[in-house]
Design a protein around this motif. Structure first.
Motif, short mmCIF file in Angstrom:
data_model
loop_
_atom_site.label_atom_id
_atom_site.label_comp_id
_atom_site.label_asym_id
_atom_site.label_seq_id
_atom_site.Cartn_x
_atom_site.Cartn_y
_atom_site.Cartn_z
N PHE A 73 -9.86 -16.60 2.40
CA PHE A 73 -10.19 -15.41 1.59
C PHE A 73 -9.35 -15.37 0.32
O PHE A 73 -8.20 -15.83 0.29
N ARG A 74 -9.91 -14.78 -0.72
CA ARG A 74 -9.19 -14.52 -1.96
C ARG A 74 -9.69 -13.19 -2.50
O ARG A 74 -10.90 -12.90 -2.47
N ARG A 90 2.23 -3.27 -0.55
CA ARG A 90 3.29 -3.20 0.47
C ARG A 90 3.25 -1.88 1.23
O ARG A 90 3.47 -1.85 2.43
N SER A 91 2.98 -0.78 0.52
CA SER A 91 2.95 0.53 1.19
C SER A 91 1.81 0.63 2.19
O SER A 91 1.88 1.41 3.14
N ARG A 92 0.77 -0.16 1.99
CA ARG A 92 -0.37 -0.17 2.92
C ARG A 92 -0.21 -1.24 4.01
O ARG A 92 -1.08 -1.40 4.85
N GLY A 93 0.87 -1.99 3.94
CA GLY A 93 1.07 -3.06 4.92
C GLY A 93 0.11 -4.21 4.72
O GLY A 93 -0.19 -4.95 5.66
N ALA A 94 -0.37 -4.39 3.49
CA ALA A 94 -1.32 -5.46 3.19
C ALA A 94 -0.53 -6.74 2.92
O ALA A 94 0.11 -6.86 1.88
N LEU A 95 -0.59 -7.68 3.84
CA LEU A 95 0.12 -8.94 3.68
C LEU A 95 -0.66 -9.85 2.74
O LEU A 95 -1.89 -9.90 2.79
N PHE A 96 0.07 -10.58 1.88
CA PHE A 96 -0.60 -11.42 0.90
C PHE A 96 0.29 -12.57 0.48
O PHE A 96 1.50 -12.56 0.69
N SER A 97 -0.34 -13.57 -0.12
CA SER A 97 0.39 -14.71 -0.67
C SER A 97 -0.33 -15.16 -1.94
O SER A 97 -1.44 -14.70 -2.23
N ALA A 98 0.30 -16.08 -2.68
CA ALA A 98 -0.28 -16.68 -3.89
C ALA A 98 -0.79 -15.64 -4.87
O ALA A 98 -1.86 -15.78 -5.45
N ALA A 99 0.01 -14.58 -5.09
CA ALA A 99 -0.38 -13.53 -6.04
C ALA A 99 -0.24 -14.04 -7.47
O ALA A 99 0.69 -14.78 -7.79
N ALA A 100 -1.17 -13.63 -8.32
CA ALA A 100 -1.14 -13.99 -9.73
C ALA A 100 -1.81 -12.88 -10.51
O ALA A 100 -2.66 -12.16 -9.98
N GLY A 101 -1.42 -12.73 -11.77
CA GLY A 101 -2.07 -11.70 -12.55
C GLY A 101 -1.60 -11.64 -13.98
O GLY A 101 -0.62 -12.29 -14.35
N THR A 102 -2.31 -10.85 -14.77
CA THR A 102 -1.93 -10.59 -16.15
C THR A 102 -2.10 -9.10 -16.42
O THR A 102 -3.04 -8.47 -15.92
N ALA A 103 -1.18 -8.55 -17.18
CA ALA A 103 -1.28 -7.16 -17.63
C ALA A 103 -1.36 -7.20 -19.15
O ALA A 103 -0.55 -7.85 -19.80
N ALA A 121 -5.72 -9.26 -11.45
CA ALA A 121 -4.85 -9.86 -10.44
C ALA A 121 -5.68 -10.50 -9.35
O ALA A 121 -6.84 -10.15 -9.13
N SER A 122 -5.06 -11.46 -8.68
CA SER A 122 -5.69 -12.07 -7.51
C SER A 122 -4.60 -12.41 -6.52
O SER A 122 -3.44 -12.61 -6.88
N TRP A 123 -4.99 -12.47 -5.26
CA TRP A 123 -4.06 -12.85 -4.19
C TRP A 123 -4.86 -13.27 -2.97
O TRP A 123 -6.05 -12.99 -2.86
N SER A 124 -4.18 -13.94 -2.07
CA SER A 124 -4.80 -14.37 -0.82
C SER A 124 -4.39 -13.39 0.27
O SER A 124 -3.21 -13.31 0.62
N PRO A 125 -5.35 -12.61 0.79
CA PRO A 125 -5.01 -11.62 1.80
C PRO A 125 -4.77 -12.26 3.16
O PRO A 125 -5.38 -13.27 3.50
N GLU A 126 -3.88 -11.67 3.90
CA GLU A 126 -3.62 -12.09 5.28
C GLU A 126 -3.83 -10.88 6.17
O GLU A 126 -3.45 -9.77 5.81
N GLY A 127 -4.44 -11.08 7.31
CA GLY A 127 -4.71 -9.95 8.20
C GLY A 127 -5.95 -9.20 7.77
O GLY A 127 -6.77 -9.69 6.99
N PRO A 128 -6.09 -7.94 8.23
CA PRO A 128 -7.28 -7.14 7.91
C PRO A 128 -7.43 -6.92 6.40
O PRO A 128 -6.44 -6.79 5.68
#
Length: 196
Positions: free
Chosen positions: A83-84, A116-129, A153-160
């Protein structure tokens, strides 16, 4: 010769899509499923969110965002999993806020904090502002000065997947000036409408 039917979506994607479609959002954010971009992944689901949209036009003077869930069972190496998530959020600002040198850093930290406050685990985060400040001239002079912040932004979600969507929704509202727990509270100071 008849065209072949589209392939059946993977069970993991069907479960994730079902979880996303079952989510409820705060009244200040109107979220709709929209057609997903083609060609990014074998399977995708996309959402559009608008903060307090105008009832007549459907457009928001506060902010808008997109959430796209991509699925590829082959788990591409850059993703680190099947997933991404790809997101976009933008909001108009007062010109003096748009010139703040820390604005882009703050926007990114709000997204990470929301995850983080939602407990959303992720990896490989990237983004531009991206922040822009503009001023109208000639026939656009009455529009005056304006500013806008945009985060991709994009990231790879882990878990739900649900917590990732919740975090995105919270972030879109925060960027638009509505902090958590402010549902139904008036926004102080009119923000400039986003310029095309």
């Amino acid at each position: 010769m008849a065209a072949e039917p589209p392939p059946t979506p993977a069970p993991a994607f069907l479960r994730a899509a079902e979880d996303v479609r079952a989510l409820a959002f705060r009244d200040d954010l109107v979220v709709d499923e929209i057609p997903a971009p083609q060609g990014l992944a074998p399977e995708a689901l996309a959402l559009a969110g608008d903060v307090r949209p105008d009832r007549a036009t459907g457009e928001s003077a506060y902010g808008t965002g997109r959430f796209i869930l991509l699925h590829d069972a082959a788990a591409p190496d850059p993703w680190g999993g099947p997933f991404r998530v790809v997101t976009f959020a933008q909001a108009p600002l007062e010109p003096e806020i748009g010139t703040d040198p820390l604005l882009a850093d703050v926007a990114w930290s709000w997204l990470v904090d929301a995850l983080r406050s939602r407990g959303a685990l992720f990896s490989a985060a990237a983004g531009t502002a991206t922040k822009t400040v503009s001023k109208g001239f000639g026939s656009l002079e009455p529009e005056g000065e304006g500013a806008q912040i945009e985060l991709r932004a994009s990231w790879s979600p882990e878990g739900p997947i649900g917590p990732h969507v919740d975090a995105w929704a919270e972030f879109v509202c925060m960027l638009a000036g509505l902090p958590p727990g402010s549902e139904g509270v008036a926004v102080l100071g009119a923000r400039k409408a986003a310029r095309d």
